[in-house]
Design an enzyme around this catalytic site. Sequence first.
Site, PDB file in Angstrom:
ATOM      1  N   HIS A  17       0.878  -1.328  -0.223  1.00  0.00           N
ATOM      2  CA  HIS A  17       0.168  -0.045  -0.020  1.00  0.00           C
ATOM      3  C   HIS A  17       0.948   1.235   0.061  1.00  0.00           C
ATOM      4  O   HIS A  17       0.604   2.239  -0.710  1.00  0.00           O
ATOM      5  CB  HIS A  17      -0.638   0.159   1.244  1.00  0.00           C
ATOM      6  CG  HIS A  17      -1.974  -1.032   1.558  1.00  0.00           C
ATOM      7  ND1 HIS A  17      -2.109  -1.816   2.453  1.00  0.00           N
ATOM      8  CD2 HIS A  17      -2.890  -1.199   0.526  1.00  0.00           C
ATOM      9  CE1 HIS A  17      -3.046  -2.541   2.447  1.00  0.00           C
ATOM     10  NE2 HIS A  17      -3.618  -2.448   1.225  1.00  0.00           N
ATOM     11  N   LYS A  41     -15.769  -6.793   3.937  1.00  0.00           N
ATOM     12  CA  LYS A  41     -14.787  -7.843   5.119  1.00  0.00           C
ATOM     13  C   LYS A  41     -15.566  -7.565   6.507  1.00  0.00           C
ATOM     14  O   LYS A  41     -15.377  -6.613   7.029  1.00  0.00           O
ATOM     15  CB  LYS A  41     -13.489  -7.419   5.030  1.00  0.00           C
ATOM     16  CG  LYS A  41     -13.069  -7.719   3.729  1.00  0.00           C
ATOM     17  CD  LYS A  41     -11.680  -7.229   3.221  1.00  0.00           C
ATOM     18  CE  LYS A  41     -11.490  -7.289   1.699  1.00  0.00           C
ATOM     19  NZ  LYS A  41     -10.276  -6.947   1.271  1.00  0.00           N
ATOM     20  N   ARG A  91      -1.906  -6.060  -8.465  1.00  0.00           N
ATOM     21  CA  ARG A  91      -0.648  -7.024  -8.390  1.00  0.00           C
ATOM     22  C   ARG A  91      -0.977  -8.020  -9.348  1.00  0.00           C
ATOM     23  O   ARG A  91       0.283  -8.592  -9.555  1.00  0.00           O
ATOM     24  CB  ARG A  91      -0.982  -7.635  -6.898  1.00  0.00           C
ATOM     25  CG  ARG A  91      -0.857  -6.676  -5.845  1.00  0.00           C
ATOM     26  CD  ARG A  91      -1.260  -7.379  -4.466  1.00  0.00           C
ATOM     27  NE  ARG A  91      -2.783  -7.438  -4.440  1.00  0.00           N
ATOM     28  CZ  ARG A  91      -3.512  -7.794  -3.725  1.00  0.00           C
ATOM     29  NH1 ARG A  91      -3.003  -8.024  -2.414  1.00  0.00           N
ATOM     30  NH2 ARG A  91      -4.827  -7.951  -3.468  1.00  0.00           N
ATOM     31  N   SER A 129      -3.002  -7.387   3.030  1.00  0.00           N
ATOM     32  CA  SER A 129      -3.194  -7.262   4.542  1.00  0.00           C
ATOM     33  C   SER A 129      -3.775  -8.758   5.231  1.00  0.00           C
ATOM     34  O   SER A 129      -3.260  -8.886   6.280  1.00  0.00           O
ATOM     35  CB  SER A 129      -4.296  -6.302   4.635  1.00  0.00           C
ATOM     36  OG  SER A 129      -4.003  -5.024   4.349  1.00  0.00           O
TER      37      SER A 129
END
Length: 163
Positions: A17, A41, A91, A129
Site C-alpha cells: 500500500h 470484510k 498486483r 493485509s
Amino acid sequence: MRTAICPGSFDPITLGHLNIIRRAAKIFDKVVVCVMLNSSKTSPMFTAEERVEMVKKVVARFPNVAVETAGGLLAEHAKVYENPTIIKGLRAASDFEYEFQMDIINKKINPQLETMYLTSNEKYTFLSSSAVREMAKYGVDLRDFVPCEIIDDVKKRSEMYFK
Ligand code: PNS
C-alpha cells in the site's frame, strides 16, 4: 489541483500500500488515503480508528498526503473533491478483474469519476493485509511486509487477538 484518492481497508496498511501511496504522491498534488469503514470484510483485526492512526503514522513523512475515513459508497464520497482520481494498485490479473468491475459500478454511480491503476512493485505482488494478519498470527518477522512504524502495533494486536 489534482487530487488522488487511495481507498482501502488497510487492516493493516502494508509496504505494498505504502509503495502505491508514495508513487501517487509524486504524480498528484494531493493524495487522500481513504480508510473505508464499511468494507464487506467482516471482523477486522483493527478498528477503523486504529487503522486510521496507523496510516497516519506511516504517511506523516509525506507533506501532500492526508488520511480520512468514509462510510458508504466510495463513488459517492468522492463527490466531495473536485475531479478526483481514484488510484488502485494492481498486483495480478485477478486484481484487474475485480477492479474493472468496481470501476464500472463506480462510474454508474458517479460518471465523472476516473480510476487509474499503478502496477504493484514486483517486491510486493504477493503481499496483502490478510497475508500480513496470517503471518503475524504465527510470529513471522514482519519487517519485509509492513512499515516499521506499525510493526509493534501489529505484533501486539496479533498476540492479543490470536492467543
Ligand atoms: O483494501 P481493500 O479491502 O482491497 O479495499 C476495498 C475497498 C474498501 C476499496 C472497496 O471495498 C470499496 O471501495 N468499498 C466501499 C464500498 C463501495 O464503494 N463499493 C463499490 C460499489 S459496490
